[in-house]
Design a protein around this motif. Structure first.
Motif, mmCIF file in Angstrom:
data_model
loop_
_atom_site.group_PDB
_atom_site.id
_atom_site.type_symbol
_atom_site.label_atom_id
_atom_site.label_comp_id
_atom_site.label_asym_id
_atom_site.label_seq_id
_atom_site.Cartn_x
_atom_site.Cartn_y
_atom_site.Cartn_z
ATOM 1 N N THR A 21 -45.355 -7.842 19.406
ATOM 2 C CA THR A 21 -44.759 -7.898 18.075
ATOM 3 C C THR A 21 -43.308 -7.428 18.069
ATOM 4 O O THR A 21 -42.676 -7.440 17.030
ATOM 5 C CB THR A 21 -45.560 -7.002 17.105
ATOM 6 O OG1 THR A 21 -45.556 -5.658 17.608
ATOM 7 C CG2 THR A 21 -46.986 -7.492 16.972
ATOM 8 N N ASP A 22 -42.779 -7.020 19.241
ATOM 9 C CA ASP A 22 -41.442 -6.442 19.272
ATOM 10 C C ASP A 22 -40.428 -7.326 19.984
ATOM 11 O O ASP A 22 -39.317 -6.905 20.269
ATOM 12 C CB ASP A 22 -41.479 -5.065 19.940
ATOM 13 C CG ASP A 22 -42.045 -5.125 21.355
ATOM 14 O OD1 ASP A 22 -42.629 -6.168 21.715
ATOM 15 O OD2 ASP A 22 -41.912 -4.122 22.085
ATOM 16 N N LEU A 23 -40.779 -8.564 20.302
ATOM 17 C CA LEU A 23 -39.859 -9.445 21.003
ATOM 18 C C LEU A 23 -38.781 -9.966 20.053
ATOM 19 O O LEU A 23 -39.008 -10.163 18.866
ATOM 20 C CB LEU A 23 -40.608 -10.636 21.591
ATOM 21 C CG LEU A 23 -41.493 -10.383 22.808
ATOM 22 C CD1 LEU A 23 -42.177 -11.677 23.226
ATOM 23 C CD2 LEU A 23 -40.688 -9.815 23.959
ATOM 24 N N THR A 24 -37.592 -10.199 20.612
ATOM 25 C CA THR A 24 -36.515 -10.866 19.889
ATOM 26 C C THR A 24 -36.049 -12.051 20.725
ATOM 27 O O THR A 24 -36.387 -12.173 21.908
ATOM 28 C CB THR A 24 -35.328 -9.917 19.655
ATOM 29 O OG1 THR A 24 -34.695 -9.631 20.919
ATOM 30 C CG2 THR A 24 -35.775 -8.608 19.014
ATOM 31 N N LEU A 25 -35.241 -12.920 20.118
ATOM 32 C CA LEU A 25 -34.712 -14.059 20.867
ATOM 33 C C LEU A 25 -33.903 -13.603 22.074
ATOM 34 O O LEU A 25 -33.888 -14.257 23.112
ATOM 35 C CB LEU A 25 -33.850 -14.921 19.955
ATOM 36 C CG LEU A 25 -34.594 -15.791 18.941
ATOM 37 C CD1 LEU A 25 -33.595 -16.497 18.037
ATOM 38 C CD2 LEU A 25 -35.482 -16.807 19.639
ATOM 39 N N ALA A 26 -33.230 -12.462 21.964
ATOM 40 C CA ALA A 26 -32.414 -11.971 23.067
ATOM 41 C C ALA A 26 -33.263 -11.560 24.264
ATOM 42 O O ALA A 26 -32.767 -11.510 25.391
ATOM 43 C CB ALA A 26 -31.570 -10.785 22.595
ATOM 44 N N ASP A 27 -34.554 -11.280 24.055
ATOM 45 C CA ASP A 27 -35.426 -10.847 25.144
ATOM 46 C C ASP A 27 -35.922 -11.997 26.007
ATOM 47 O O ASP A 27 -36.331 -11.785 27.148
ATOM 48 C CB ASP A 27 -36.665 -10.119 24.578
ATOM 49 C CG ASP A 27 -36.316 -8.832 23.865
ATOM 50 O OD1 ASP A 27 -35.403 -8.132 24.329
ATOM 51 O OD2 ASP A 27 -36.962 -8.545 22.848
ATOM 52 N N ILE A 74 -41.730 -14.888 17.110
ATOM 53 C CA ILE A 74 -40.488 -14.133 17.053
ATOM 54 C C ILE A 74 -39.996 -14.105 15.611
ATOM 55 O O ILE A 74 -39.876 -15.149 14.971
ATOM 56 C CB ILE A 74 -39.410 -14.769 17.948
ATOM 57 C CG1 ILE A 74 -39.938 -14.987 19.364
ATOM 58 C CG2 ILE A 74 -38.143 -13.919 17.955
ATOM 59 C CD1 ILE A 74 -40.328 -13.740 20.086
ATOM 60 N N TRP A 75 -39.725 -12.903 15.116
ATOM 61 C CA TRP A 75 -39.112 -12.753 13.801
ATOM 62 C C TRP A 75 -37.635 -12.478 14.025
ATOM 63 O O TRP A 75 -37.277 -11.526 14.715
ATOM 64 C CB TRP A 75 -39.779 -11.625 13.017
ATOM 65 C CG TRP A 75 -41.213 -11.936 12.724
ATOM 66 C CD1 TRP A 75 -42.307 -11.569 13.430
ATOM 67 C CD2 TRP A 75 -41.706 -12.741 11.647
ATOM 68 N NE1 TRP A 75 -43.452 -12.081 12.877
ATOM 69 C CE2 TRP A 75 -43.122 -12.799 11.776
ATOM 70 C CE3 TRP A 75 -41.088 -13.408 10.587
ATOM 71 C CZ2 TRP A 75 -43.916 -13.506 10.874
ATOM 72 C CZ3 TRP A 75 -41.880 -14.112 9.689
ATOM 73 C CH2 TRP A 75 -43.280 -14.150 9.842
ATOM 74 N N THR A 76 -36.770 -13.311 13.479
ATOM 75 C CA THR A 76 -35.368 -13.332 13.882
ATOM 76 C C THR A 76 -34.472 -12.540 12.932
ATOM 77 O O THR A 76 -33.431 -13.030 12.488
ATOM 78 C CB THR A 76 -34.878 -14.771 13.980
ATOM 79 O OG1 THR A 76 -35.048 -15.410 12.703
ATOM 80 C CG2 THR A 76 -35.652 -15.535 15.036
ATOM 81 N N ASP A 77 -34.818 -11.319 12.619
ATOM 82 C CA ASP A 77 -33.988 -10.487 11.755
ATOM 83 C C ASP A 77 -32.655 -10.186 12.434
ATOM 84 O O ASP A 77 -32.596 -9.835 13.612
ATOM 85 C CB ASP A 77 -34.695 -9.161 11.435
ATOM 86 C CG ASP A 77 -35.963 -9.380 10.626
ATOM 87 O OD1 ASP A 77 -36.058 -10.435 9.981
ATOM 88 O OD2 ASP A 77 -36.846 -8.506 10.660
ATOM 89 N N ASN A 78 -31.576 -10.326 11.685
ATOM 90 C CA ASN A 78 -30.242 -9.908 12.122
ATOM 91 C C ASN A 78 -29.729 -10.644 13.360
ATOM 92 O O ASN A 78 -28.870 -10.140 14.071
ATOM 93 C CB ASN A 78 -30.219 -8.390 12.403
ATOM 94 C CG ASN A 78 -30.589 -7.575 11.183
ATOM 95 O OD1 ASN A 78 -30.167 -7.894 10.077
ATOM 96 N ND2 ASN A 78 -31.386 -6.535 11.374
ATOM 97 N N VAL A 79 -30.233 -11.833 13.653
ATOM 98 C CA VAL A 79 -29.736 -12.550 14.826
ATOM 99 C C VAL A 79 -28.426 -13.274 14.547
ATOM 100 O O VAL A 79 -27.758 -13.724 15.469
ATOM 101 C CB VAL A 79 -30.771 -13.566 15.349
ATOM 102 C CG1 VAL A 79 -32.005 -12.862 15.831
ATOM 103 C CG2 VAL A 79 -31.100 -14.593 14.291
ATOM 104 N N PRO A 105 -32.173 -21.129 24.560
ATOM 105 C CA PRO A 105 -31.026 -21.244 25.469
ATOM 106 C C PRO A 105 -31.350 -21.011 26.933
ATOM 107 O O PRO A 105 -30.664 -21.543 27.809
ATOM 108 C CB PRO A 105 -30.045 -20.195 24.938
ATOM 109 C CG PRO A 105 -30.849 -19.285 24.071
ATOM 110 C CD PRO A 105 -31.959 -20.117 23.522
ATOM 111 N N TYR A 106 -32.401 -20.234 27.242
ATOM 112 C CA TYR A 106 -32.723 -19.953 28.640
ATOM 113 C C TYR A 106 -33.879 -20.788 29.163
ATOM 114 O O TYR A 106 -34.295 -20.616 30.305
ATOM 115 C CB TYR A 106 -33.012 -18.466 28.819
ATOM 116 C CG TYR A 106 -31.795 -17.626 28.529
ATOM 117 C CD1 TYR A 106 -30.681 -17.679 29.358
ATOM 118 C CD2 TYR A 106 -31.737 -16.821 27.399
ATOM 119 C CE1 TYR A 106 -29.545 -16.941 29.085
ATOM 120 C CE2 TYR A 106 -30.601 -16.071 27.111
ATOM 121 C CZ TYR A 106 -29.507 -16.140 27.954
ATOM 122 O OH TYR A 106 -28.381 -15.407 27.674
#
Length: 217
Positions: A21-27, A74-79, A105-106
């Motif tokens: 539940t803690d993943l972000t797009l940056a991860d 993924i919940w994209t808060d503040n991306v 992107p990756y």
């Protein structure tokens, strides 16, 4: 042809890997966005409908059984402050896909280039999707608030057909937080090498669409 019953949903719920539940797009280092279609013996199916044991068409191995499926939301808060993490919008036809699609992107994509064969000895190159930004109208797009990511795992590294003609890499490892280790057949190029490949593809496009000189000239 494309229908599947309640037993498929039961298998998906029972056998899918647990979600974080803690993943972000940056991860993320790889993963395919839900809604992308893959080829199966019964037709094209959205990747989120695939369950362990299902057969999926691969580039080198033909039909292969899916060993496991990992699903993350993924919940994209503040991306918005970091566009480098934004997914890419791929218009229909850009990569052989018949429908618009979204790529992280990756996510590694297999592309074919005659010029790449001349330069590197292989017409196929595995590149991170980020290198495709600007190519054939592929652009970054602000992400939706909620994005579901699906990763298919096979017994070995595979490349799957996506949305008819695109080719996406599915590594044997399904850890979304670690760059996949790949065999010699599927080496993912770094971003500098990938940029060079895309430049070659753009040159090929330019030659393909260049105006033909008049015979009288």
């Amino acid at each position: 042809m494309f229908a599947f019953g309640n037993d498929t949903w039961d298998r998906m719920r029972a056998e899918e890997a647990p979600r974080r539940t803690d993943l972000t797009l940056a991860d993320l280092t790889h993963g395919i966005v839900a809604g992308t279609k893959v080829a199966t013996p019964t037709g094209w199916r959205c990747i989120e409908a695939i369950a362990p044991g299902d057969m999926v068409l691969t580039f080198d191995g033909g039909m292969q059984a899916v060993v496991s499926v990992q699903r993350e939301v993924i919940w994209t808060d503040n991306v918005a402050a970091n566009p480098a993490t934004w997914p890419l919008h791929v218009p229909a036809g850009a990569l052989g896909n018949r429908e618009d699609m979204t790529i992280l992107p990756y996510q590694a994509v297999l592309v074919e280039s005659d010029a790449a064969e001349n330069a590197f000895g292989d017409p196929f190159a595995m590149i991170p999707a980020a290198a495709l930004e600007g190519f054939r109208r592929i652009t970054r797009m602000a992400p939706a608030e909620r994005i579901e990511i699906v990763t298919l795992q096979f017994a070995q590294d595979e490349v799957v057909f996506a949305n008819i003609g695109a080719l996406f890499f599915c590594p044997k490892s399904v850890d979304l937080l670690q760059a996949p280790a790949v065999n010699a057949a599927y080496q993912v190029l770094n971003i500098e090498q990938a940029d060079a490949i895309v430049c070659l593809l753009e040159m090929e496009d330019g030659r393909t669409h260049a105006p033909v000189a008049s015979a009288a000239a």
